[in-house]
Design an enzyme around this catalytic site. Structure first.
Site, PDB file in Angstrom:
ATOM      1  N   GLY A  82      41.740  30.996  42.816  1.00 40.70           N
ATOM      2  CA  GLY A  82      41.299  29.763  42.182  1.00 40.70           C
ATOM      3  C   GLY A  82      39.955  29.244  42.655  1.00 40.70           C
ATOM      4  O   GLY A  82      39.728  28.030  42.640  1.00 40.70           O
ATOM      5  N   SER A  83      39.044  30.139  43.045  1.00 40.34           N
ATOM      6  CA  SER A  83      37.747  29.610  43.497  1.00 40.34           C
ATOM      7  C   SER A  83      36.964  28.988  42.335  1.00 40.34           C
ATOM      8  O   SER A  83      36.275  27.979  42.525  1.00 40.34           O
ATOM      9  CB  SER A  83      36.928  30.691  44.205  1.00 40.34           C
ATOM     10  OG  SER A  83      36.472  31.671  43.307  1.00 40.34           O
TER      11      SER A  83
ATOM     12  N   MET B 213      45.177  35.916  34.381  1.00 41.51           N
ATOM     13  CA  MET B 213      45.222  37.346  34.078  1.00 41.51           C
ATOM     14  C   MET B 213      46.366  37.704  33.126  1.00 41.51           C
ATOM     15  O   MET B 213      47.004  38.751  33.278  1.00 41.51           O
ATOM     16  CB  MET B 213      45.301  38.147  35.385  1.00 41.51           C
ATOM     17  CG  MET B 213      44.164  37.847  36.360  1.00 41.51           C
ATOM     18  SD  MET B 213      42.492  37.976  35.669  1.00 41.51           S
ATOM     19  CE  MET B 213      42.182  39.712  35.959  1.00 41.51           C
ATOM     20  N   ARG B 214      46.606  36.889  32.137  1.00 43.40           N
ATOM     21  CA  ARG B 214      47.559  37.231  31.077  1.00 43.40           C
ATOM     22  C   ARG B 214      46.809  37.249  29.752  1.00 43.40           C
ATOM     23  O   ARG B 214      45.974  36.361  29.501  1.00 43.40           O
ATOM     24  CB  ARG B 214      48.707  36.201  30.964  1.00 43.40           C
ATOM     25  CG  ARG B 214      49.459  35.910  32.240  1.00 43.40           C
ATOM     26  CD  ARG B 214      50.057  37.107  32.921  1.00 43.40           C
ATOM     27  NE  ARG B 214      50.979  37.864  32.098  1.00 43.40           N
ATOM     28  CZ  ARG B 214      51.471  39.056  32.448  1.00 43.40           C
ATOM     29  NH1 ARG B 214      51.107  39.611  33.593  1.00 43.40           N
ATOM     30  NH2 ARG B 214      52.308  39.691  31.657  1.00 43.40           N
ATOM     31  N   ILE B 215      47.126  38.216  28.941  1.00 43.17           N
ATOM     32  CA  ILE B 215      46.507  38.274  27.609  1.00 43.17           C
ATOM     33  C   ILE B 215      47.273  37.326  26.687  1.00 43.17           C
ATOM     34  O   ILE B 215      48.502  37.300  26.692  1.00 43.17           O
ATOM     35  CB  ILE B 215      46.507  39.724  27.080  1.00 43.17           C
ATOM     36  CG1 ILE B 215      45.536  40.544  27.931  1.00 43.17           C
ATOM     37  CG2 ILE B 215      46.115  39.773  25.609  1.00 43.17           C
ATOM     38  CD1 ILE B 215      45.440  41.999  27.560  1.00 43.17           C
TER      39      ILE B 215
ATOM     40  N   HIS C 110      34.276  35.203  32.402  1.00 43.40           N
ATOM     41  CA  HIS C 110      34.459  36.648  32.517  1.00 43.40           C
ATOM     42  C   HIS C 110      33.349  37.210  33.407  1.00 43.40           C
ATOM     43  O   HIS C 110      32.177  36.855  33.235  1.00 43.40           O
ATOM     44  CB  HIS C 110      34.403  37.298  31.125  1.00 43.40           C
ATOM     45  CG  HIS C 110      34.603  38.773  31.177  1.00 43.40           C
ATOM     46  ND1 HIS C 110      35.852  39.344  31.368  1.00 43.40           N
ATOM     47  CD2 HIS C 110      33.726  39.805  31.106  1.00 43.40           C
ATOM     48  CE1 HIS C 110      35.718  40.666  31.401  1.00 43.40           C
ATOM     49  NE2 HIS C 110      34.442  40.969  31.245  1.00 43.40           N
TER      50      HIS C 110
ATOM     51  N   GLU D 192      29.280  32.415  39.172  1.00 47.31           N
ATOM     52  CA  GLU D 192      30.377  31.854  38.370  1.00 47.31           C
ATOM     53  C   GLU D 192      30.595  30.385  38.733  1.00 47.31           C
ATOM     54  O   GLU D 192      30.814  29.536  37.872  1.00 47.31           O
ATOM     55  CB  GLU D 192      31.673  32.641  38.605  1.00 47.31           C
ATOM     56  CG  GLU D 192      31.638  34.054  38.061  1.00 47.31           C
ATOM     57  CD  GLU D 192      32.973  34.777  38.200  1.00 47.31           C
ATOM     58  OE1 GLU D 192      34.031  34.175  37.944  1.00 47.31           O
ATOM     59  OE2 GLU D 192      32.961  35.967  38.558  1.00 47.31           O
TER      60      GLU D 192
HETATM   61  C1  GAR Z   1      36.725  35.655  38.642  1.00 43.79           C
HETATM   62  O1  GAR Z   1      35.753  36.573  39.052  1.00 43.79           O
HETATM   63  C2  GAR Z   1      36.848  35.634  37.132  1.00 43.79           C
HETATM   64  O2  GAR Z   1      35.613  35.809  36.480  1.00 43.79           O
HETATM   65  C3  GAR Z   1      37.746  36.815  36.905  1.00 43.79           C
HETATM   66  O3  GAR Z   1      38.705  36.720  37.916  1.00 43.79           O
HETATM   67  C4  GAR Z   1      38.119  36.112  39.078  1.00 43.79           C
HETATM   68  C5  GAR Z   1      39.000  34.958  39.507  1.00 43.79           C
HETATM   69  O4  GAR Z   1      38.587  34.466  40.747  1.00 43.79           O
HETATM   70  N1  GAR Z   1      38.338  36.755  35.609  1.00 43.79           N
HETATM   71  C6  GAR Z   1      38.670  37.827  34.908  1.00 43.79           C
HETATM   72  O5  GAR Z   1      38.525  38.968  35.311  1.00 43.79           O
HETATM   73  C7  GAR Z   1      39.291  37.547  33.563  1.00 43.79           C
HETATM   74  N2  GAR Z   1      39.510  38.748  32.843  1.00 43.79           N
HETATM   75  P1  GAR Z   1      39.025  33.011  41.230  1.00 43.79           P
HETATM   76  O6  GAR Z   1      40.553  32.953  41.150  1.00 43.79           O
HETATM   77  O7  GAR Z   1      38.565  32.956  42.654  1.00 43.79           O
HETATM   78  O8  GAR Z   1      38.373  31.999  40.356  1.00 43.79           O
END
Ligand code: GAR
Length: 196
Positions: free
Chosen positions: A12-13, A90-92, A109, A174
């Site tokens: 969840g960053s 991470m669910r479609i 993304h 991000e």
């Molecule tokens: C992030 O890099 C985000 O862009 C990616 O997962 C990571 C989550 O990190 N998302 C995907 O790959 C979506 N398909 P976080 O939990 O630290 O925010």
């Protein structure tokens, strides 16, 4: 003031970057952090900040994605959510759910879309030898990692970058990009944000 739900599956960053941004004159506030995984580290971080959290575990629903999403929808409705931000969720999602939130659901993304949709984006960027990589925030549509682009941030790929070092550099971007896009979007301004 728009009410935002942030959907997560992990640390969840990005969620934390959004939450930290949503104060003062920011036109939105975090109203719910929801995860499909009760062990997602982000849940505790959100709860520690006094944000309402919810877990909708996908596993009991098996292949019935519509029922899983109906449970999510119930949580979103009872929290009176205006905007959904997917942040490492991470669910479609099914067409039906994406249609329900069409124009009101954002995703981040880790690539410069339309390049490298799907998983393992950093490995694939290095394998492809691209000089520039980055991240994208887009509106969610039924097609995976598609939909109108609301913002992008770029990162130079160094010769000695590994998937891990590149992921870290992209993640820093991000955390800048998502709040900047959400601010603009919540103000009703659909012009994309491009960060260097
Ligand atoms: C992030 O890099 C985000 O862009 C990616 O997962 C990571 C989550 O990190 N998302 C995907 O790959 C979506 N398909 P976080 O939990 O630290 O925010």
């Amino acid at each position: 003031m728009k009410r935002v739900a942030i959907l997560i599956s992990g640390g969840g960053s990005n969620m934390m970057a959004l939450v930290r941004a949503m104060e003062g004159d920011f036109p939105a506030r975090p109203a719910l952090v929801l995860s499909n995984d009760e062990t997602a580290g982000g849940l505790q971080k959100a709860a520690a900040l006094g944000i309402a959290t919810a877990v909708v575990d996908h596993r009991p629903y098996g292949k019935d994605r519509a029922a899983f999403e109906a449970a999510i929808q119930q949580q979103l409705q009872s929290a009176e959510i205006d905007i959904v931000c997917l942040a490492g969720f991470m669910r479609i999602l099914t067409d039906g759910f994406t249609r329900q939130w069409e124009g009101r659901m954002l995703n981040i993304h880790p690539s410069l879309l339309p390049e490298f949709k799907g998983l393992h984006t950093h490995e694939r960027a290095i394998a492809a030898g691209v000089p520039t990589h980055g991240c994208t925030v887009h509106l969610v549509t039924a097609a995976l990692d598609d939909g109108p682009i609301l913002g992008q941030a770029r990162v130079d790929v160094a010769a000695d970058d590994t998937p891990e070092t590149l992921a870290q550099k992209v993640l820093v971007q991000e955390h800048r990009l998502y709040p900047a896009v959400l601010r603009r979007f919540a103000e009703g301004d659909m012009r994309p944000v491009f960060l260097a």
